[in-house]
Design a protein around this motif. Structure first.
Motif, short mmCIF file in Angstrom:
data_model
loop_
_atom_site.label_atom_id
_atom_site.label_comp_id
_atom_site.label_asym_id
_atom_site.label_seq_id
_atom_site.Cartn_x
_atom_site.Cartn_y
_atom_site.Cartn_z
N ARG A 188 -3.40 0.49 -6.75
CA ARG A 188 -2.05 1.10 -5.65
C ARG A 188 -2.31 0.45 -4.11
O ARG A 188 -1.19 0.16 -3.76
CB ARG A 188 -2.18 2.61 -5.67
CG ARG A 188 -1.10 3.45 -4.88
CD ARG A 188 -1.21 4.66 -5.08
NE ARG A 188 -0.37 5.41 -4.10
CZ ARG A 188 0.43 6.42 -4.62
NH1 ARG A 188 0.24 6.94 -5.55
NH2 ARG A 188 1.24 6.96 -3.37
N SER A 189 -3.39 0.70 -3.50
CA SER A 189 -3.59 0.33 -2.12
C SER A 189 -3.46 -1.11 -2.12
O SER A 189 -2.49 -1.54 -1.14
CB SER A 189 -4.92 0.64 -1.62
OG SER A 189 -6.01 0.00 -2.33
N GLU A 190 -3.52 -1.92 -2.92
CA GLU A 190 -3.03 -3.36 -2.97
C GLU A 190 -1.63 -3.47 -3.00
O GLU A 190 -1.20 -4.45 -2.36
CB GLU A 190 -3.90 -4.12 -4.06
CG GLU A 190 -3.80 -5.75 -3.83
CD GLU A 190 -4.20 -6.26 -2.37
OE1 GLU A 190 -3.71 -7.15 -2.05
OE2 GLU A 190 -5.23 -5.78 -1.86
N ILE A 191 -1.11 -2.72 -3.94
CA ILE A 191 0.38 -2.93 -4.12
C ILE A 191 1.10 -2.50 -2.61
O ILE A 191 2.10 -3.18 -2.13
CB ILE A 191 0.86 -2.33 -5.26
CG1 ILE A 191 0.35 -2.88 -6.50
CG2 ILE A 191 2.48 -2.08 -5.09
CD1 ILE A 191 0.69 -1.92 -7.85
N GLU A 192 0.83 -1.49 -2.18
CA GLU A 192 1.17 -1.08 -0.90
C GLU A 192 0.95 -1.97 0.16
O GLU A 192 1.79 -2.11 1.06
CB GLU A 192 0.60 0.33 -0.67
CG GLU A 192 1.15 1.51 -1.47
CD GLU A 192 0.29 2.96 -1.17
OE1 GLU A 192 -0.75 2.82 -0.74
OE2 GLU A 192 0.82 3.75 -1.88
N LEU A 193 -0.17 -2.50 0.27
CA LEU A 193 -0.24 -3.66 1.29
C LEU A 193 0.47 -4.84 1.14
O LEU A 193 1.04 -5.54 1.98
CB LEU A 193 -2.05 -4.04 1.39
CG LEU A 193 -2.80 -3.36 1.67
CD1 LEU A 193 -4.34 -3.82 1.54
CD2 LEU A 193 -2.56 -3.02 3.47
N ILE A 194 0.89 -5.34 -0.10
CA ILE A 194 1.61 -6.12 -0.47
C ILE A 194 2.92 -5.88 0.04
O ILE A 194 3.84 -6.63 0.63
CB ILE A 194 1.63 -6.86 -1.94
CG1 ILE A 194 0.16 -7.38 -2.24
CG2 ILE A 194 2.74 -7.79 -2.12
CD1 ILE A 194 0.03 -7.48 -3.71
N LEU A 195 3.58 -4.73 -0.27
CA LEU A 195 4.78 -4.41 -0.08
C LEU A 195 4.96 -4.12 1.59
O LEU A 195 6.02 -4.66 2.11
CB LEU A 195 5.09 -2.78 -0.47
CG LEU A 195 5.37 -2.76 -1.84
CD1 LEU A 195 5.31 -1.23 -2.23
CD2 LEU A 195 6.62 -3.45 -2.14
N ALA A 196 3.96 -3.96 2.17
CA ALA A 196 4.06 -4.09 3.61
C ALA A 196 4.01 -5.50 4.30
O ALA A 196 4.77 -5.54 5.27
CB ALA A 196 2.77 -3.31 4.50
N ARG A 197 3.18 -6.32 3.67
CA ARG A 197 3.06 -7.66 4.25
C ARG A 197 4.48 -8.33 4.04
O ARG A 197 5.13 -9.01 4.74
CB ARG A 197 2.16 -8.29 3.30
CG ARG A 197 0.71 -8.33 4.08
CD ARG A 197 -0.20 -9.37 3.53
NE ARG A 197 -1.32 -8.49 3.17
CZ ARG A 197 -1.87 -8.57 2.04
NH1 ARG A 197 -1.34 -9.02 1.02
NH2 ARG A 197 -3.14 -7.91 1.81
#
Length: 64
Positions: A5-14
Motif C-alpha cells: 500500500r505505501s509503495e502504491i501511495e508513493l507512486i500515486l504521489a510521484r
C-alpha cells in the motif's frame, strides 16, 4: 499476492495521480480500489491491472 500500500501511495504521489484517475485507468470502481488497498491479498490479475494503470512493473507494488 500482497499489495504494498505505501509503495502504491508513493507512486500515486510521484505521478500526481488521484484514486479516481487510477480507477479509470484500471477499470475499478473507487470502492473496489479501496477494497484492494485494504485487502490482505489480491489475485495476480488484479495486481497486474493495478501495475498497468500505474505504468510500473508488478514487482514494484507487491510485497516480496
Amino acid at each position: 499476492m500482497v499489495i504494498n500500500r505505501s509503495e502504491i501511495e508513493l507512486i500515486l504521489a510521484r505521478k500526481q495521480m488521484t484514486a479516481t484517475s487510477i480507477c479509470e485507468r484500471a477499470g475499478f470502481s473507487r470502492n473496489r480500489f479501496y477494497e484492494i488497498m485494504r485487502s490482505k491479498s489480491v489475485t495476480p490479475k488484479t495486481a497486474g491491472k493495478m501495475a498497468a494503470a500505474l505504468e510500473v512493473d508488478v514487482t514494484e507494488i507487491i510485497k516480496q
